[in-house]
Design an enzyme around this catalytic site. Structure first.
Site, PDB file in Angstrom:
ATOM      1  N   HIS A  77      -9.430   1.077   5.024  1.00  0.00           N
ATOM      2  CA  HIS A  77      -8.142   1.249   5.713  1.00  0.00           C
ATOM      3  C   HIS A  77      -8.361   2.180   6.904  1.00  0.00           C
ATOM      4  O   HIS A  77      -9.162   3.118   6.834  1.00  0.00           O
ATOM      5  CB  HIS A  77      -7.102   1.839   4.748  1.00  0.00           C
ATOM      6  N   LYS A 107       0.060   4.260  -0.239  1.00  0.00           N
ATOM      7  CA  LYS A 107      -0.589   5.435   0.359  1.00  0.00           C
ATOM      8  C   LYS A 107      -0.380   6.656  -0.543  1.00  0.00           C
ATOM      9  O   LYS A 107      -0.320   6.502  -1.762  1.00  0.00           O
ATOM     10  CB  LYS A 107      -0.072   5.649   1.792  1.00  0.00           C
ATOM     11  N   ASN A 146       0.868  -1.175   0.000  1.00  0.00           N
ATOM     12  CA  ASN A 146       0.000   0.000   0.000  1.00  0.00           C
ATOM     13  C   ASN A 146       0.909   1.230   0.000  1.00  0.00           C
ATOM     14  O   ASN A 146       1.517   1.539   1.017  1.00  0.00           O
ATOM     15  CB  ASN A 146      -0.885  -0.050   1.259  1.00  0.00           C
ATOM     16  N   SER A 191       3.518  -2.288  10.250  1.00  0.00           N
ATOM     17  CA  SER A 191       4.978  -2.341  10.411  1.00  0.00           C
ATOM     18  C   SER A 191       5.593  -3.688  10.035  1.00  0.00           C
ATOM     19  O   SER A 191       6.538  -4.138  10.680  1.00  0.00           O
ATOM     20  CB  SER A 191       5.366  -1.947  11.843  1.00  0.00           C
TER      21      SER A 191
HETATM   22  P1  PGA Z   1       2.980   0.165   7.568  1.00  0.00           P
HETATM   23  O1  PGA Z   1       1.504   0.382   6.966  1.00  0.00           O
HETATM   24  O2  PGA Z   1       3.507  -1.115   6.999  1.00  0.00           O
HETATM   25  O3  PGA Z   1       3.749   1.363   7.133  1.00  0.00           O
HETATM   26  O4  PGA Z   1       2.830   0.080   9.062  1.00  0.00           O
HETATM   27  C1  PGA Z   1       0.620  -0.686   6.833  1.00  0.00           C
HETATM   28  C2  PGA Z   1      -0.684  -0.208   6.264  1.00  0.00           C
HETATM   29  O5  PGA Z   1      -1.164   0.863   6.639  1.00  0.00           O
HETATM   30  O6  PGA Z   1      -1.292  -0.883   5.409  1.00  0.00           O
END
Ligand code: PGA
Length: 241
Positions: free
Chosen positions: A93, A11, A9, A202
């Site tokens: 999300h 974002k 993702n 994470s």
């Molecule tokens: P992250 O995000 O791996 O940066 O924690 C995960 C997500 O929001 O899908």
């Protein structure tokens, strides 16, 4: 056992130069026995779909409107994402739930719109830190999942469990907590629904193997570490150890 799905993702990150990601990723992972999905910002979907064209990498949107078309300035529909080359759409999300007030009822309507367009929804659920600390995590997340799933049972749904406090923070749920939550979600899935259960929050190259080897963890939804091909490739490789 279901084939694992490793989803990225991006974002609100990435412009033209980010497209090098695809060549870099393909160079690192020859043939792998996992499904790979990248969800770029809407502006990059068409270019990513072209870049991923002769690869096994699927492309997805990060959100869509519940309607197919109409007077909804700034929104995109599932059909438009499909037209641009997407085959999946993330819905619900926690950043959408928190920043845009999306309820599980809205998420469910979006998931239904995604299915109606012939695409696969990746439905996200997860508890806040306060909910975890008060011992409510399992109840909250199971309720969220049941309220966000489309009415009509479909085997074309993915579910991502992402504890809100673990997203982008470097904090990861313990393997015991992930195991427990994924078992609870698996047990609560309505009959006729066979969704893969992804973990997100994470996920990094160094913790991917431990998380992805857990029972009922059928994949990962990766944010930050999906932007760099070498990190994402090593998560993919760690998922098949
Ligand atoms: P992250 O995000 O791996 O940066 O924690 C995960 C997500 O929001 O899908």
């Amino acid at each position: 056992m279901a084939r694992k799905l490793i989803a990225g993702n991006w974002k609100m990150n990435g412009q033209g130069p980010q497209l090098d990601f695809f060549d870099d990723l393909v160079n690192e992972i020859a043939e792998v026995d996992v499904d790979i999905l990248i969800c770029p910002p809407a502006t990059l979907i068409e270019r990513c779909a072209r870049a991923a064209d002769s690869t096994l990498i699927a492309i997805g949107g990060q959100d869509c409107h519940v309607n197919e078309k109409g007077a909804h300035t700034g929104d995109v529909s599932a059909g438009m994402l499909k037209d641009a080359g997407a085959s999946f759409v993330i819905v619900g999300h926690s950043e959408r739930r928190a920043d845009h007030g999306e309820t599980s009822a809205i998420v469910k309507a979006k998931a239904e719109a995604v299915l109606a367009s012939g695409l696969t929804p990746v439905i996200c659920v997860g508890e806040t830190l306060a909910e975890r600390e008060s011992g409510e995590a399992e109840r909250v997340v199971v309720e969220q999942m049941l309220a966000s799933l489309p009415d009509e049972a479909s085997d074309r749904c993915e579910i991502a469990y992402e504890p809100v406090w673990a997203i982008g923070t470097g904090k990861v749920a313990s393997t015991d907590d992930i195991l427990q939550m994924h078992s609870a979600l698996n047990n609560a899935l309505p009959s006729g629904v066979s969704a893969r259960l992804l973990y997100g929050g994470s996920v990094k190259p160094d913790n991917a193997a431990a998380i992805l080897s857990l029972h009922h963890v059928d994949g990962a939804l990766v944010g930050g570490a999906s932007l760099k091909a070498s990190d994402f490739a090593s998560i993919i490789k760690n998922s098949i150890r």
